[in-house]
Each structure stands twice: as structure tokens, then as C-alpha cells.
Motif scaffolding. Structure first.
Motif, PDB file in Angstrom:
ATOM      1  N   SER A 181      38.192  35.824  33.109  1.00  0.00           N
ATOM      2  CA  SER A 181      38.425  37.119  32.476  1.00  0.00           C
ATOM      3  C   SER A 181      37.777  38.187  33.356  1.00  0.00           C
ATOM      4  CB  SER A 181      37.830  37.126  31.061  1.00  0.00           C
ATOM      5  OG  SER A 181      37.970  38.392  30.466  1.00  0.00           O
ATOM      6  N   PHE A 182      38.579  38.809  34.204  1.00  0.00           N
ATOM      7  CA  PHE A 182      38.077  39.632  35.306  1.00  0.00           C
ATOM      8  C   PHE A 182      38.086  41.105  34.922  1.00  0.00           C
ATOM      9  CE2 PHE A 182      38.635  41.873  39.388  1.00  0.00           C
ATOM     10  CZ  PHE A 182      37.582  41.332  40.111  1.00  0.00           C
ATOM     11  N   MET A 183      36.970  41.780  35.163  1.00  0.00           N
ATOM     12  CA  MET A 183      36.850  43.214  34.913  1.00  0.00           C
ATOM     13  C   MET A 183      37.190  43.971  36.199  1.00  0.00           C
ATOM     14  SD  MET A 183      36.153  45.800  32.965  1.00  0.00           S
ATOM     15  CE  MET A 183      35.283  45.136  31.532  1.00  0.00           C
ATOM     16  N   PRO A 184      38.261  44.771  36.217  1.00  0.00           N
ATOM     17  CA  PRO A 184      38.710  45.381  37.475  1.00  0.00           C
ATOM     18  C   PRO A 184      38.114  46.752  37.769  1.00  0.00           C
ATOM     19  CG  PRO A 184      40.364  45.705  35.797  1.00  0.00           C
ATOM     20  CD  PRO A 184      39.242  44.950  35.137  1.00  0.00           C
ATOM     21  N   VAL A 185      37.254  47.292  36.900  1.00  0.00           N
ATOM     22  CA  VAL A 185      36.708  48.630  37.126  1.00  0.00           C
ATOM     23  C   VAL A 185      35.233  48.665  36.718  1.00  0.00           C
ATOM     24  CG1 VAL A 185      38.901  49.861  36.829  1.00  0.00           C
ATOM     25  CG2 VAL A 185      37.508  49.343  34.820  1.00  0.00           C
ATOM     26  N   ARG A 228      37.249  27.741  47.758  1.00  0.00           N
ATOM     27  CA  ARG A 228      38.703  27.555  47.799  1.00  0.00           C
ATOM     28  C   ARG A 228      39.236  26.964  46.494  1.00  0.00           C
ATOM     29  NH1 ARG A 228      38.736  24.500  53.676  1.00  0.00           N
ATOM     30  NH2 ARG A 228      37.627  26.111  54.843  1.00  0.00           N
ATOM     31  N   ILE A 229      38.741  27.446  45.392  1.00  0.00           N
ATOM     32  CA  ILE A 229      39.175  26.972  44.083  1.00  0.00           C
ATOM     33  C   ILE A 229      40.254  27.911  43.562  1.00  0.00           C
ATOM     34  CG2 ILE A 229      38.458  26.577  41.696  1.00  0.00           C
ATOM     35  CD1 ILE A 229      35.697  25.851  42.793  1.00  0.00           C
ATOM     36  N   PRO A 230      41.420  27.400  43.171  1.00  0.00           N
ATOM     37  CA  PRO A 230      42.467  28.265  42.603  1.00  0.00           C
ATOM     38  C   PRO A 230      41.950  29.033  41.388  1.00  0.00           C
ATOM     39  CG  PRO A 230      43.359  26.101  43.125  1.00  0.00           C
ATOM     40  CD  PRO A 230      41.873  26.010  43.312  1.00  0.00           C
ATOM     41  N   ARG A 231      42.394  30.286  41.272  1.00  0.00           N
ATOM     42  CA  ARG A 231      41.812  31.190  40.289  1.00  0.00           C
ATOM     43  C   ARG A 231      42.899  31.884  39.473  1.00  0.00           C
ATOM     44  NH1 ARG A 231      40.196  31.263  45.244  1.00  0.00           N
ATOM     45  NH2 ARG A 231      41.818  32.800  45.704  1.00  0.00           N
ATOM     46  N   VAL A 232      42.641  32.027  38.188  1.00  0.00           N
ATOM     47  CA  VAL A 232      43.468  32.833  37.294  1.00  0.00           C
ATOM     48  C   VAL A 232      42.638  34.038  36.872  1.00  0.00           C
ATOM     49  CG1 VAL A 232      44.816  32.883  35.177  1.00  0.00           C
ATOM     50  CG2 VAL A 232      44.512  30.717  36.410  1.00  0.00           C
ATOM     51  N   LEU A 233      43.086  35.226  37.209  1.00  0.00           N
ATOM     52  CA  LEU A 233      42.371  36.449  36.825  1.00  0.00           C
ATOM     53  C   LEU A 233      43.150  37.129  35.708  1.00  0.00           C
ATOM     54  CD1 LEU A 233      41.376  37.924  40.313  1.00  0.00           C
ATOM     55  CD2 LEU A 233      40.256  36.148  38.965  1.00  0.00           C
ATOM     56  N   HIS A 234      42.561  37.150  34.522  1.00  0.00           N
ATOM     57  CA  HIS A 234      43.184  37.796  33.366  1.00  0.00           C
ATOM     58  C   HIS A 234      42.599  39.199  33.245  1.00  0.00           C
ATOM     59  CE1 HIS A 234      44.931  37.031  29.092  1.00  0.00           C
ATOM     60  NE2 HIS A 234      45.135  38.270  29.490  1.00  0.00           N
ATOM     61  N   LEU A 235      43.438  40.202  33.415  1.00  0.00           N
ATOM     62  CA  LEU A 235      43.016  41.601  33.403  1.00  0.00           C
ATOM     63  C   LEU A 235      43.252  42.192  32.022  1.00  0.00           C
ATOM     64  CD1 LEU A 235      44.653  42.658  36.794  1.00  0.00           C
ATOM     65  CD2 LEU A 235      42.366  41.738  36.431  1.00  0.00           C
ATOM     66  N   HIS A 236      42.212  42.766  31.430  1.00  0.00           N
ATOM     67  CA  HIS A 236      42.312  43.365  30.105  1.00  0.00           C
ATOM     68  C   HIS A 236      42.115  44.870  30.138  1.00  0.00           C
ATOM     69  CE1 HIS A 236      42.189  39.460  27.958  1.00  0.00           C
ATOM     70  NE2 HIS A 236      41.355  39.107  28.903  1.00  0.00           N
ATOM     71  N   ASN A 237      41.775  45.426  31.282  1.00  0.00           N
ATOM     72  CA  ASN A 237      41.494  46.862  31.384  1.00  0.00           C
ATOM     73  C   ASN A 237      42.383  47.480  32.441  1.00  0.00           C
ATOM     74  OD1 ASN A 237      38.851  45.364  30.636  1.00  0.00           O
ATOM     75  ND2 ASN A 237      38.512  47.436  29.896  1.00  0.00           N
ATOM     76  N   ARG A 238      42.505  48.794  32.384  1.00  0.00           N
ATOM     77  CA  ARG A 238      43.254  49.512  33.417  1.00  0.00           C
ATOM     78  C   ARG A 238      42.303  50.446  34.176  1.00  0.00           C
ATOM     79  NH1 ARG A 238      45.513  54.736  31.691  1.00  0.00           N
ATOM     80  NH2 ARG A 238      44.600  55.296  29.666  1.00  0.00           N
ATOM     81  N   GLY A 239      42.777  50.954  35.281  1.00  0.00           N
ATOM     82  CA  GLY A 239      41.964  51.830  36.113  1.00  0.00           C
ATOM     83  C   GLY A 239      42.075  51.502  37.580  1.00  0.00           C
ATOM     84  N   ILE A 240      42.769  50.396  37.908  1.00  0.00           N
ATOM     85  CA  ILE A 240      42.918  50.021  39.323  1.00  0.00           C
ATOM     86  C   ILE A 240      43.666  51.107  40.078  1.00  0.00           C
ATOM     87  CG2 ILE A 240      43.994  48.373  40.902  1.00  0.00           C
ATOM     88  CD1 ILE A 240      43.436  46.184  38.879  1.00  0.00           C
TER      89      ILE A 240
END
Length: 413
Positions: free
Chosen positions: A126-130, A148-160
Motif C-alpha cells: 500500500s504505497f503512499m505517492p505524495v 528483485r522481488i516483484p511488487r504490487v503498488l496499490h495507490l490510494h492517493n492522488r498528487g503525482i
């Protein structure tokens, strides 16, 4: 499909693949190696869920708790949870404490230990992008990239998009987000936030939020002594609570039967400021403040309300769960055009939309629905139907399971 060259991505035709940014000899990448291993093994996929969980209760932690509940029962997965928790109360968010540094270091070391000794095959993050959360989560992301581990980034916020207007910040976002699975909340957020970064080595999915279905409310056509207006959100100034009080002051003179209910976790003394403001405008008897509510108390507020208002102008607002909750109760909604609220309310077909920080527009929208009860009733019916059509938990579970199955390197089902 042609000779493989070191360092080049190969368009190999195996099912449900995603390309990562780490190349291996003979043209293989990290995901292909993982896929080939899992095709010859019957062991479940080891997945670490690195995410915020309640408490404190907010939209991100609530959705994460649902995802963990769904995925912990998913066949083919061997899940484990690493909680991102540096505070236990909402009032402590965005405040510096030395204990947060200690907890951050401890979590980073636990993740590093897991990567070395119990290496996961996938990390759901659960990645915070800002903001400061971006700096914190960058430490975890670079650690996962290092191993080198495959990653799923779930974005819940905007601002990028706002921050990526600067070339250096845009380059940083590309470095961080390239080579991952990415999940965002709506197609418009993908278009506005991610397409400009040209993430050629990432695969992007859309997963809207959801909320628990609610029973039908009592018949709104039955006359009642009071008209109940509900605000239910965390008490932050950016959520528009003070703006709502200004609009309510104007409405109260015209509608003596109107009563405002305010519920939500206090943040930096906002509850005290609300009470002081009510005393200044002599409306203490027309407003009830509850503080943070949950469970049966929260359900009673939803059931007794006639109209829900969401006046937020919070810059990072995306898909607020409280609006989904109002929709599932069939409440008429007045909300500001922040995040994807306009999409949620189908561009005004399921509620009234007003510009952020516009007191007069907020007043006019509330005035219309208070005066024309048949219009409000129709909007509530449309909102409830929209929820069951687009945001029902059953749909959320199906979409989440479909996304995860595309990430699991074996046949679904």
C-alpha cells in the motif's frame, strides 16, 4: 521471437505476464523466472502484504483490511502481513515523534530479514505517492528493488501529476514506479496521474473502492419533526467542516426544522474550534457533535439522516469511502468535485456536485434538496442503485481476485 539479447525485454508469449525492469541473461526478466519456477511447483505463492491497517480508522486502512481479509483466504497464496503502523490515533497523523523513527527502522529491518531468509515471491504494498509518506515508502520500495522481488503498488492517493510537473520529481517517480504492478482507483486517475510518466515496464490495473451494503432506510416520505443533515468524516479543516458551518448558518434562518449532525475523529483541536464557532453564531442547540463513531452508533446516524454533505477540498482526496457509504444507504448527497467524486455520483445523476471551497454553491445545493424532497428522494434511489451496480463488495472481490490471479504465475482457479 527473434534472437534474445542481454538487457532487452522479450515479448515471450506465455499467459498473464507482466514485464519488470530487471533483465536476466538470455533475455529473461524477473517475472519470467518466477513464472517458470511456479509452473513446476505445487507450493502456494509466498506473498507479503505490506500495508496500513486499523487503527487508526481511515479510508486506506479500511480498504487494506478488506483486501487482507479477502487474500488471506485465497487458494494458491501463502500470505503474511507486515503492518505499516506508526500511530494508533488519527490525531497523531502528520506529526513528528521520535518513536515513529524507531518503528520505521524496526519495520524496515523486519522486511529486510523477510527478504533474506523467507524470500517472498510477491509483495503487495500500500504505497503512499505524495508527502512524507512517499519518503518513508521509498525506503521500503528500494529494498524490494534491491532484492528483485516483484511488487504490487496499490495507490490510494492522488498528487503525482501535481508533483511530477518538475522534471527532477518526474524522473524520481519514473524510477520508483517503473517495473511494478500498479493499482489505482479509477481510469481517470490512471490517465491523469500515471500516463504522463510513460511507465513502459509496468502493468496498471483499476480497482475501485467499496463499502459494506446497508439495509434500506425508513420511508423518507413519512413526515418528521426535524430534517437531519449529516457530516461524517475526520475533522480536518481541509474536509470543509468550517465551510459547512458557514453554509448551515445561512440555512438555519430559513429552515427552523433543520438539524446538523457532525461525526468524525478530532484532528488538531478541530472539535474545540467547531464548538467555539457554534457558540459565536448561537447555533449550539441546532448542531450535535458525536466525535468518532463506529458500529451500531454509526449505523444509527446513517439510518436517521435525511441528507449527507461532503464539503471536502482535501488535495489528496481520491475515492472517499464515506461517499460510498452514503450511497449504499440511499441518501441524497451534496459533495464537492474533488478526486473522483464526480465519477462516483455519475456527474450529478446520483447527487449534487459543487466546486470546492464555494460556500454559496454549497448553500444553494443544500437549499434545493431541503426544499424539494422529491428531488432528494430520487437522487438517493439513484445513488443506491449506482452503488450496487458499480461498487458492491461482490464486484470488488471479483476484480481483486482477477487482478491477483494475473499476478500469480500459475493458471487461475
Amino acid at each position: 521471437r527473434g534472437p534474445a539479447r542481454r538487457g532487452k525485454r522479450q515479448a515471450l508469449s506465455y499467459p498473464k505476464r507482466i514485464i519488470f525492469n530487471r533483465s536476466w541473461p538470455f533475455g529473461f526478466d524477473s517475472n519470467q523466472i518466477c513464472w517458470l519456477i511456479m509452473r513446476t511447483s505445487s507450493k502456494p505463492l509466498r506473498v507479503v502484504f505490506l500495508m496500513q491497517m486499523p487503527p487508526p480508522i481511515h479510508g486506506v486502512s479500511t480498504i487494506n483490511a478488506r483486501i487482507w481479509k479477502e487474500m488471506s483466504r485465497e487458494p494458491g497464496l501463502s500470505p503474511s502481513l507486515l503492518e505499516i503502523r506508526f500511530v494508533h490515533a488519527f490525531s497523531e497523523i502528520r506529526r513528528f515523534h521520535a518513536i515513529k523513527i524507531v518503528r520505521l527502522s524496526s519495520l524496515w529491518l523486519r522486511l529486510a530479514w523477510r527478504c533474506i531468509w523467507k524470500r517472498p515471491q510477491l509483495v503487495y504494498f500500500s504505497f503512499m505517492p505524495v508527502g512524507w509518506g512517499l519518503l518513508r515508502d521509498t525506503l521500503f520500495l528500494f529494498l524490494l528493488k534491491l532484492f528483485r522481488i516483484p511488487r504490487v503498488l496499490h495507490l490510494h492517493n492522488r498528487g503525482i501529476a501535481r508533483h511530477a510537473s518538475h522534471p527532477l520529481r518526474k524522473a524520481l517517480y519514473r524510477l520508483l514506479l517503473n517495473g511494478n504492478y500498479l493499482i489505482h482507483l479509477s481510469p481517470s486517475l490512471v490517465r491523469d496521474e500515471l500516463e504522463g510518466l510513460l511507465l513502459q515496464r509496468s502493468r496498471i490495473f483499476v480497482l475501485p473502492n467499496t463499502a459494506e451494503p446497508a439495509p434500506a432506510r425508513p420511508n423518507p416520505d413519512v413526515p418528521r419533526d426535524l430534517i437531519h443533515l449529516l457530516y461524517l468524516s475526520n475533522l480536518m479543516e481541509e474536509k470543509g467542516i468550517l465551510l459547512l458551518l458557514e453554509a448551515f448558518e445561512m440555512l438555519s434562518a430559513k429552515h427552523p426544522r433543520l438539524h446538523l449532525h457532525i461525526a468524525g475523529a478530532d484532528y488538531r483541536g478541530m472539535q474545540t474550534r467547531i464548538r467555539q464557532r457554534l457558540e459565536e453564531i448561537h447555533l449550539t442547540h441546532r448542531v450535535t457533535c458525536y466525535g468518532e463513531v463506529s458500529g451500531a452508533a454509526k449505523d444509527r446516524l446513517w439510518q436517521s439522516a435525511d441528507l449527507f454533505v461532503f464539503p471536502s477540498y482535501f488535495r489528496e482526496e481520491c475515492m472517499p469511502l464515506v461517499v460510498l457509504e452514503a450511497m449504499t444507504y440511499g441518501l441524497p448527497i451534496v459533495a464537492t468535485q474533488v478526486g473522483v467524486v464526480e465519477e462516483m455520483l455519475e456527474h450529478g445523476h446520483c447527487g449534487r456536485l459543487v466546486p470546492p471551497q464555494n460556500r454559496s454553491a454549497l448553500h444553494d445545493a443544500l437549499q434545493e434538496l431541503i426544499t424539494h424532497r422529491e428531488v432528494a428522494h430520487h437522487l438517493g434511489i439513484q445513488a443506491r442503485a449506482c452503488f450496487h451496480r458499480t461498487y458492491h463488495p461482490r464486484l470488488f472481490s471479483e476484480q481483486l481476485r482477477e487482478i491477483i490471479q494475473q499476478m500469480i504465475p500459475h493458471e487461475a482457479g
